[in-house]
Design a protein around this motif. Structure first.
Motif: not given
Length: 353
Positions: A341-353
């Motif tokens: 959940x923390x990693x998702x929050x940190x990655x908000x707006x970043x590309x996960x592709x």
């Protein structure tokens, strides 16, 4: 997060400064050795790190035996094989997860993506119910390979074998094997066999022996070395198949040979530990924050981090409710969900592709 091998920021054009790989490996190795030594001392018996070191040294022929026989048996026959198996399994799952996420370009991929854990579970449950637990690692490994073969065969029936087809076929085979496992348990299991089966399905290292260390450690060394040698080809997949082919990578062959190797690695891990979740999913993302996405750096550091994480998770599993023992998969889920959940929050707006 882990969008390209350069991981350059959007502004400035310069890649972020990261610790040298040698420093990361040295810190990880020291942390792993310290973790193993301390974890072996934790438990009902009052042991010290010095006793652990002397016991190991005596068995390796480096010094004369000078540890009480009971303590020596606890270290060498019970705790050390379990701790080393946990380290090998944690490292193997973390490496496998990182490779699967790269090959499928799917940040939510994990080592069990192709139905391997469900196939292994079906094989393991079958031998547990037959009362031949000694064959459990073999049956689990065979079940994982059978699931892989079924997944690839199903994916090929629809035409060209693509990552998307493989993932969808893996989901179908996983559900089929899980349903078969549930049916076998419902129809056959009686008495205490339910508890034994449930513990294995949730992931458990309670039965780890030196044979478990050999299976998990051998698979990690062999497959891990091959995968690490091809780290540059894994980096090329971050730009897509067309770009990878332009860089000289034989996309089709590289993807499926590597995926088969990772399946063998995962099958060996599941064979000795059951299905332990979140390690292969979360660790690659967490470690890439420090290493960057380049697999030459990511894979070895993720392996060390996975080893440390699973040793401590298993130590909690066997001690926190002593004399009862939790399946380690419960602990990794409790730890993994908030971290993810923390990693998702940190990655908000970043590309996960």
């Amino acid at each position: 997060m882990r969008s390209t091998p350069t991981d350059a920021p959007a502004t400035g054009g310069r890649a972020p400064l990261r610790p040298p790989l040698a420093v990361l490996l040295a810190v990880g190795a020291v942390a792993l050795v310290a973790t193993v030594l301390v974890a072996v001392t934790i438990g009902p018996a009052d042991l010290g790190v010095g006793e652990v070191v002397r016991s190991v040294g005596a068995h390796l022929g480096l010094r004369a035996p000078d540890v009480p026989r009971l303590h020596d048996a606890i270290v060498w026959e019970l705790r050390l094989p379990r701790v080393l198996t946990a380290a090998a399994v944690g490292a193997g799952l973390a490496v496998a997860g990182a490779v699967m996420q790269s090959l499928t370009r799917n940040p939510l991929a994990d080592p069990y993506l192709l139905g391997l854990s469900s196939g292994a579970s079906l094989g393991a449950v079958a031998v547990l119910l037959l009362g031949v637990a000694l064959l459990l690692p073999v049956a689990a490994f065979v079940g994982a390979l059978a699931a892989l073969a079924a997944t690839l065969a199903l994916a090929r029936t629809g035409g060209t074998l693509t990552p998307t087809r493989a993932v969808l076929a893996g989901l179908a085979i996983s559900q089929l094997a899980a349903a078969a496992t549930s049916f076998v348990v419902f129809w056959t299991a009686t008495g205490d066999s339910y508890r034994e089966i449930l513990s294995w399905l949730m992931g458990s290292l309670a039965g780890a022996t030196w044979a478990s260390v050999a299976i998990a450690g051998g698979a990690l060394v062999v497959v891990g070395s091959v995968v690490l040698a091809g780290a540059g080809r894994l980096d090329a997949f971050a730009f897509g198949d067309t770009a990878a082919a332009a860089l000289g990578v034989h996309v089709y062959r590289t993807r499926w040979v590597t995926m088969t190797l990772v399946a063998l690695l995962t099958g060996a891990m599941v064979a000795v530990s059951g299905a332990i979740g979140f390690v292969g999913l979360v660790l690659p993302h967490a470690v890439s924050v420090v290493t960057g996405p380049a697999h030459r750096r990511l894979l070895p550091v993720a392996g060390l981090a996975g080893a440390v994480l699973l040793v401590w998770a298993d130590t909690l599993a066997r001690t926190v409710f002593d004399p009862r023992e939790l399946p380690v998969g419960i602990v990794t889920a409790l730890l993994g969900v908030p971290v993810f959940a923390v990693l998702l929050r940190r990655g908000r707006g970043a590309s996960w592709s």
